[in-house]
Scaffold this motif. Structure first.
Motif, mmCIF file in Angstrom:
data_model
loop_
_atom_site.group_PDB
_atom_site.id
_atom_site.type_symbol
_atom_site.label_atom_id
_atom_site.label_comp_id
_atom_site.label_asym_id
_atom_site.label_seq_id
_atom_site.Cartn_x
_atom_site.Cartn_y
_atom_site.Cartn_z
ATOM 1 N N LEU A 105 -9.815 -26.742 36.111
ATOM 2 C CA LEU A 105 -8.798 -26.283 35.176
ATOM 3 C C LEU A 105 -7.671 -25.593 35.940
ATOM 4 N N THR A 106 -6.767 -26.404 36.476
ATOM 5 C CA THR A 106 -5.592 -25.909 37.180
ATOM 6 C C THR A 106 -4.371 -26.471 36.473
ATOM 7 N N CYS A 107 -3.484 -25.601 36.019
ATOM 8 C CA CYS A 107 -2.312 -26.037 35.272
ATOM 9 C C CYS A 107 -1.427 -26.920 36.149
ATOM 10 N N PRO A 108 -1.096 -28.131 35.677
ATOM 11 C CA PRO A 108 -0.251 -29.026 36.474
ATOM 12 C C PRO A 108 1.210 -28.579 36.525
ATOM 13 N N LYS A 109 1.609 -27.701 35.612
ATOM 14 C CA LYS A 109 3.008 -27.259 35.566
ATOM 15 C C LYS A 109 3.262 -26.072 36.490
ATOM 16 N N CYS A 110 2.408 -25.033 36.420
ATOM 17 C CA CYS A 110 2.676 -23.819 37.210
ATOM 18 C C CYS A 110 1.637 -23.547 38.299
#
Length: 118
Positions: A105-110
């Motif tokens: 769960l790593t945000c692709p945006k930030c």
């Protein structure tokens, strides 16, 4: 009814209480304490299963995710900070507001990371 209490492996303070209905093959009766979501498993090219047999994900108050497996079986639940391979969790990034499904769960945006090592 079987009852279990799980603690966040990141901070140890986040707690969730789960009740299962043993008369319905371990179906969840109640989940209290933290926001939770069913994990997704790909079953076909554009098909996904969100059954409790995949496991559950929890959003702890510390801001991290943790995962529980075997919650719908008589076996003791397995709690881990790492999402198993082949599963996806759906998450809302608190930092930028992006909704994404990923493993880990790593945000692709930030780039904010919500799961991983304890």
């Amino acid at each position: 009814m079987a009852k279990m209490e799980l603690n966040c492996p990141h901070c140890g303070k986040g707690k969730v209480k789960i009740e299962t209905d043993e008369s319905r093959a371990g179906a969840l009766s109640e989940v209290k304490g933290l926001n939770w979501f069913q994990l997704l498993r790909q079953t076909g090219p554009n098909e996904w299963s969100d059954s409790t047999t995949n496991g559950l994900g929890f959003q702890c108050k510390c801001g991290k995710a943790f995962f529980a497996y075997n919650v719908d079986t008589p076996e003791p639940a397995q709690v881990t900070p790492v999402l198993k391979e082949g599963l996806l969790g759906v998450w809302l990034c608190e930092k930028c507001g992006e909704v994404f499904a990923a493993n880990p769960l790593t945000c692709p945006k930030c780039g904010t990371q919500y799961s991983g090592g304890a």
